[in-house]
Design a protein around this motif. Structure first.
Motif, PDB file in Angstrom:
ATOM      1  N   TYR A  78     -15.735   0.108   5.250  1.00 27.05           N
ATOM      2  CA  TYR A  78     -15.809  -1.342   5.424  1.00 27.05           C
ATOM      3  C   TYR A  78     -15.281  -1.842   6.766  1.00 27.05           C
ATOM      4  O   TYR A  78     -15.330  -3.042   7.032  1.00 27.05           O
ATOM      5  CB  TYR A  78     -15.032  -2.036   4.292  1.00 27.05           C
ATOM      6  N   GLY A  79     -14.774  -0.949   7.592  1.00 22.50           N
ATOM      7  CA  GLY A  79     -14.311  -1.342   8.912  1.00 22.50           C
ATOM      8  C   GLY A  79     -12.842  -1.720   8.982  1.00 22.50           C
ATOM      9  O   GLY A  79     -12.258  -1.778  10.067  1.00 22.50           O
ATOM     10  N   ASN A  99       0.368   6.051 -12.607  1.00 26.02           N
ATOM     11  CA  ASN A  99       1.053   4.756 -12.676  1.00 26.02           C
ATOM     12  C   ASN A  99       0.716   3.831 -11.507  1.00 26.02           C
ATOM     13  O   ASN A  99       1.302   2.762 -11.383  1.00 26.02           O
ATOM     14  CB  ASN A  99       2.571   5.003 -12.709  1.00 26.02           C
ATOM     15  N   VAL A 100      -0.236   4.225 -10.659  1.00 26.00           N
ATOM     16  CA  VAL A 100      -0.463   3.507  -9.398  1.00 26.00           C
ATOM     17  C   VAL A 100      -1.853   2.889  -9.325  1.00 26.00           C
ATOM     18  O   VAL A 100      -2.856   3.522  -9.673  1.00 26.00           O
ATOM     19  CB  VAL A 100      -0.261   4.459  -8.197  1.00 26.00           C
ATOM     20  N   LEU A 101      -1.891   1.642  -8.864  1.00 25.12           N
ATOM     21  CA  LEU A 101      -3.127   0.963  -8.474  1.00 25.12           C
ATOM     22  C   LEU A 101      -3.050   0.665  -6.982  1.00 25.12           C
ATOM     23  O   LEU A 101      -1.981   0.334  -6.473  1.00 25.12           O
ATOM     24  CB  LEU A 101      -3.280  -0.370  -9.219  1.00 25.12           C
ATOM     25  N   MET A 102      -4.174   0.766  -6.287  1.00 22.45           N
ATOM     26  CA  MET A 102      -4.218   0.374  -4.885  1.00 22.45           C
ATOM     27  C   MET A 102      -4.811  -1.027  -4.805  1.00 22.45           C
ATOM     28  O   MET A 102      -5.957  -1.258  -5.201  1.00 22.45           O
ATOM     29  CB  MET A 102      -5.052   1.367  -4.078  1.00 22.45           C
ATOM     30  N   LEU A 103      -4.023  -1.973  -4.294  1.00 25.48           N
ATOM     31  CA  LEU A 103      -4.438  -3.371  -4.218  1.00 25.48           C
ATOM     32  C   LEU A 103      -4.334  -3.874  -2.783  1.00 25.48           C
ATOM     33  O   LEU A 103      -3.584  -3.328  -1.965  1.00 25.48           O
ATOM     34  CB  LEU A 103      -3.568  -4.225  -5.144  1.00 25.48           C
ATOM     35  N   GLY A 162     -13.317  -5.849  -1.343  1.00 26.93           N
ATOM     36  CA  GLY A 162     -13.617  -6.276  -2.705  1.00 26.93           C
ATOM     37  C   GLY A 162     -12.621  -5.807  -3.743  1.00 26.93           C
ATOM     38  O   GLY A 162     -12.990  -5.560  -4.901  1.00 26.93           O
ATOM     39  N   ILE A 163     -11.367  -5.668  -3.342  1.00 27.70           N
ATOM     40  CA  ILE A 163     -10.341  -5.261  -4.303  1.00 27.70           C
ATOM     41  C   ILE A 163      -9.344  -6.403  -4.492  1.00 27.70           C
ATOM     42  O   ILE A 163      -9.166  -7.245  -3.608  1.00 27.70           O
ATOM     43  CB  ILE A 163      -9.610  -3.973  -3.864  1.00 27.70           C
TER      44      ILE A 163
END
Length: 234
Positions: A101-102, A138-142, A153-154
């Motif tokens: 996405y750049g 236990n991890v989400l990337m936000l 788009g996150i």
């Protein structure tokens, strides 16, 4: 170490005299043995004609992992290594998303957050169940900024989410109570008492099932957290 002698005050019999868990704790030595390893029950105790046979009857041995004490330094090193691995995964995630996405500045979000790990129930998760909060389960990337949110788009990183923290705290309390019931039931069997005793194999199976249940529950929560964040953030 909580699991080393799971008797919870029950009496263990050697010969004619009974020793309580409190008495056994007095025999524990926090200093390393001659080989440099710190054991919950030192090697000397295994040569004791009363204590040694009892410990072996419970299925332990001097070098059983449950008899090896982790020090504060051990845990600090373990957490530091896990955090470093997380930083490396986050960097790889951002590189991949930037190629797509750049630009990407995503940051980790812990479902079971630091308020749990640093609180009264944290040791239950990492010492009893060998769960580390920095690991993938236990991890989400936000998104760490608006540009990342728009380009990639996150969902945006919200900091802490009180509703999630509250729900997780309630789950952890229930999981800990369930674990302690299993440990106590095993302790009844190990001490030769009456009641709902379970074997060591049953105890280990219940512990493994609980560990997997926690991982699965967090996995179930992840998409729901993302969907709620996207809904709120528009």
């Amino acid at each position: 170490m909580q699991e080393a002698v799971p008797m919870f005050g029950q009496k263990a019999t050697f010969g004619k005299r009974q020793h309580s868990f409190a008495e056994l704790k007095e025999m524990m030595r926090p200093t390393p043995d001659a080989d440099g390893v710190t054991r919950v029950f030192s090697k000397e105790l295994w040569d004791d004609p009363k204590v040694g046979p009892m410990l072996r009857e419970l299925g332990f041995n001097p070098d059983d992992p449950r008899n090896i004490s982790k020090t504060a330094e051990d845990y600090i090193a373990m957490f530091a290594a896990a955090k470093k691995r997380l930083e490396e995964r986050a960097a790889a995630f951002n590189r991949d998303m930037t190629n797509r996405y750049g630009y990407c500045n995503a940051v980790p979000f812990l479902v079971i957050d630091h308020t749990i790990w640093d609180g009264e129930h944290g040791a239950f998760l990492y010492a009893s169940l060998n769960l580390i909060g920095f690991d993938d389960w236990n991890v989400l990337m936000l998104a760490g900024d608006e540009r990342t949110k728009e380009l990639c788009g996150i969902a945006g990183h919200p900091g802490t989410v009180p509703a999630v923290s509250k729900a997780v705290h309630e789950f952890v309390v229930a999981w800990k109570e369930r674990y302690e019931r299993a440990l106590e039931a095993y302790g009844v069997t190990a001490a030769g008492g009456q009641g709902r005793g379970i074997s060591r194999e049953q105890y280990e199976m219940e512990k493994d099932e609980l560990r997997q249940e926690i991982i699965d529950k967090v996995g179930w929560m992840k998409p729901r957290i993302i969907n709620e964040l996207l809904r709120i953030q528009g």
